[in-house]
Design a protein around this motif. Structure first.
Motif, PDB file in Angstrom:
ATOM      1  N   ARG A  38       0.767  -1.105   0.119  1.00 32.19           N
ATOM      2  CA  ARG A  38       0.152  -0.051   0.045  1.00 32.19           C
ATOM      3  C   ARG A  38       0.614   1.147  -0.154  1.00 32.19           C
ATOM      4  O   ARG A  38       0.433   2.344  -0.625  1.00 32.19           O
ATOM      5  CB  ARG A  38      -0.806  -0.163   1.172  1.00 32.19           C
ATOM      6  CG  ARG A  38      -1.925  -1.352   1.133  1.00 32.19           C
ATOM      7  CD  ARG A  38      -2.921  -0.994   2.413  1.00 32.19           C
ATOM      8  NE  ARG A  38      -3.778  -2.343   2.308  1.00 32.19           N
ATOM      9  CZ  ARG A  38      -4.704  -2.635   1.644  1.00 32.19           C
ATOM     10  NH1 ARG A  38      -4.995  -1.936   0.576  1.00 32.19           N
ATOM     11  NH2 ARG A  38      -5.454  -3.877   1.600  1.00 32.19           N
ATOM     12  N   GLU A  39       2.106   1.293   0.597  1.00 23.64           N
ATOM     13  CA  GLU A  39       3.105   2.315   0.522  1.00 23.64           C
ATOM     14  C   GLU A  39       3.234   2.565  -0.785  1.00 23.64           C
ATOM     15  O   GLU A  39       3.646   3.657  -1.313  1.00 23.64           O
ATOM     16  CB  GLU A  39       4.129   2.088   1.652  1.00 23.64           C
ATOM     17  CG  GLU A  39       5.290   3.067   1.545  1.00 23.64           C
ATOM     18  CD  GLU A  39       4.612   4.504   1.983  1.00 23.64           C
ATOM     19  OE1 GLU A  39       5.417   5.386   1.983  1.00 23.64           O
ATOM     20  OE2 GLU A  39       3.762   4.663   2.479  1.00 23.64           O
ATOM     21  N   ARG A  81       0.675   4.390  -2.390  1.00 23.34           N
ATOM     22  CA  ARG A  81       0.709   5.724  -2.124  1.00 23.34           C
ATOM     23  C   ARG A  81       1.962   6.754  -2.955  1.00 23.34           C
ATOM     24  O   ARG A  81       1.658   7.623  -3.334  1.00 23.34           O
ATOM     25  CB  ARG A  81       0.978   5.912  -0.512  1.00 23.34           C
ATOM     26  CG  ARG A  81       0.700   7.336   0.007  1.00 23.34           C
ATOM     27  CD  ARG A  81       1.358   7.504   1.255  1.00 23.34           C
ATOM     28  NE  ARG A  81       2.637   7.211   1.573  1.00 23.34           N
ATOM     29  CZ  ARG A  81       3.547   8.474   1.154  1.00 23.34           C
ATOM     30  NH1 ARG A  81       3.384   9.377   0.657  1.00 23.34           N
ATOM     31  NH2 ARG A  81       4.914   7.899   1.113  1.00 23.34           N
ATOM     32  N   ASN A 129       0.961   7.448  -6.548  1.00 26.00           N
ATOM     33  CA  ASN A 129       0.011   8.514  -6.455  1.00 26.00           C
ATOM     34  C   ASN A 129       0.812   9.815  -6.186  1.00 26.00           C
ATOM     35  O   ASN A 129       0.429  10.744  -7.009  1.00 26.00           O
ATOM     36  CB  ASN A 129      -0.991   8.115  -5.486  1.00 26.00           C
ATOM     37  CG  ASN A 129      -1.961   9.191  -5.621  1.00 26.00           C
ATOM     38  OD1 ASN A 129      -2.220  10.066  -5.018  1.00 26.00           O
ATOM     39  ND2 ASN A 129      -3.217   8.765  -6.547  1.00 26.00           N
ATOM     40  N   SER A 130       1.598   9.859  -5.471  1.00 23.29           N
ATOM     41  CA  SER A 130       2.056  11.281  -5.058  1.00 23.29           C
ATOM     42  C   SER A 130       3.299  11.723  -5.914  1.00 23.29           C
ATOM     43  O   SER A 130       3.261  12.903  -6.135  1.00 23.29           O
ATOM     44  CB  SER A 130       2.569  11.049  -3.542  1.00 23.29           C
ATOM     45  OG  SER A 130       3.711  10.216  -3.508  1.00 23.29           O
ATOM     46  N   ASP A 133      -2.829   6.120 -10.097  1.00 16.76           N
ATOM     47  CA  ASP A 133      -3.375   5.031  -9.230  1.00 16.76           C
ATOM     48  C   ASP A 133      -2.477   3.841  -9.472  1.00 16.76           C
ATOM     49  O   ASP A 133      -2.496   3.535 -10.447  1.00 16.76           O
ATOM     50  CB  ASP A 133      -4.856   5.115  -9.128  1.00 16.76           C
ATOM     51  CG  ASP A 133      -5.399   6.402  -8.381  1.00 16.76           C
ATOM     52  OD1 ASP A 133      -4.861   7.098  -7.740  1.00 16.76           O
ATOM     53  OD2 ASP A 133      -6.387   7.014  -9.239  1.00 16.76           O
TER      54      ASP A 133
END
Length: 351
Positions: A131-132, A135, A138-139, A144
């Motif tokens: 999940r990191e 993230r 995305n950042s 996504d």
């Protein structure tokens, strides 16, 4: 791909896996005869091997025009425009944050970061194994990604390695690179070996400082055993299954396959404190800073606490059963690939 390709064949897919000469053997007992292999050319050097083989594989795929392509590693991102131009949807596993690995020089880091930018722009759908990682993509890239971790298998009861005792030794399994906390662990192992057995699995693959330090430590202490690379899967699983404390020092990347497998073997785990290791283990492991004294203390404390060992063993196995099995991982890949194919067909049918 050893697990995903056969699972896709089970689901009715016609599967072809690309590789290089020597990567597959006709007499391999684990090879699934339903999975085709295609060997393409490339340049066998550390700097351009992945790029060159990826290029020839994509060229071949463009000619054959499959319904979808599963791509591993952002180094292959440079060739995704070829698939896109041909109308072939891609599902890209972005792997770890390769440009942050200490083992790569400036040029390699630049290549990986550039490949990531191409992946973000031209990959049809992205997969992050933590999940990191999702993230971060995305950042940093505005893309996504779907979360699909790595999996492992729960072994049956296996025998204890000769010369060792159940729950009485420290185990480390890692490639000898700086980001795996190898230097700090070697110093910690010297301290732990004053009272406990230590087993080290792995090497750099090409010699060097870390190999020399571990070889010297094993020669100086009869409590330290260096096994190098272990190719026997059952032997490695048995080492995890009976360890009293497994040290996992990986600091970059997402969900680590070795960590997941150690959990399914029921190893009591002491891990370097990183966002990735905390995501995978949650409360089923101990966490430590990358400092030799702290590592040695955490490992020695765990070896001296049988109740804590069994508590961590049970919780790690239970967590991996729930979140990190190959059955669940392969099902998610099949679902994403099927969704890509359905989307492509819908687009083609539009007037």
């Amino acid at each position: 791909m050893r697990k995903i390709a056969p699972a896709l064949a089970d689901a009715g897919w016609d599967v072809t896996v690309y590789g290089r000469d020597g990567s597959t053997r006709d007499d391999d007992p684990d090879r699934d005869p339903r999975v085709r292999t295609r060997i393409t050319g490339g340049v066998e050097t550390k700097s351009v091997s992945t790029l060159s083989y990826g290029f020839t594989a994509v060229l071949d795929a463009v000619r054959r025009r499959p319904d979808a392509v599963l791509v591993m590693n952002v180094a292959n991102g440079f060739w995704l425009p070829l698939l896109s131009l041909r109308g072939i949807p891609s599902l890209v596993n972005v792997d770890g944050i390769e440009w942050e690995r200490a083992k790569w020089g400036a040029l390699a880091k630049f290549v990986f970061k550039s490949g990531a930018r191409f992946t973000a722009r031209f990959g049809t759908r992205l997969v992050g194994d933590a999940r990191e990682i999702v993230r971060r993509w995305n950042s940093e890239f505005g893309r996504d990604a779907v979360f699909i971790p790595y999996g492992g298998e729960e072994p049956g009861d296996l025998p204890v390695e000769e010369g060792l005792q159940h729950r009485r030794y420290v185990l480390a399994v890692a490639r000898f690179v700086p980001e795996n906390t190898i230097s700090e662990f070697i110093d910690a192992a010297r301290l732990v070996a004053e009272e406990h057995d230590v087993v080290i699995v792995g090497s750099s693959g090409y010699g060097g400082e870390f190999d020399e330090r571990v070889e010297r430590l094993a020669a100086e202490s009869d409590r330290v055993t260096w096994l190098g690379h272990v190719s026997d899967d059952k032997r490695l699983l048995a080492l995890w299954q009976h360890a009293g404390a497994y040290f996992h020092g990986h600091s970059v990347g997402g969900t680590n396959p070795a960590l997941v497998q150690a959990m399914l073997c029921g190893a009591p785990i002491v891990a370097r404190d990183t966002v990735y290791n905390r995501e995978v283990l949650e409360a089923s492991g101990e966490f430590v800073q990358p400092e030799p004294g702290a590592i040695a203390q955490a490992l020695s404390d765990l070896l001296s606490d049988p109740a804590r060992q069994e508590s961590l063993s049970t919780s790690a196995r239970d967590r991996a059963r729930q979140h990190y099995t190959w059955e669940g991982v392969c099902r998610r890949y099949e679902e994403e690939l099927a969704s890509l194919v359905d989307s492509r067909r819908s687009w083609v049918r539009e007037p």
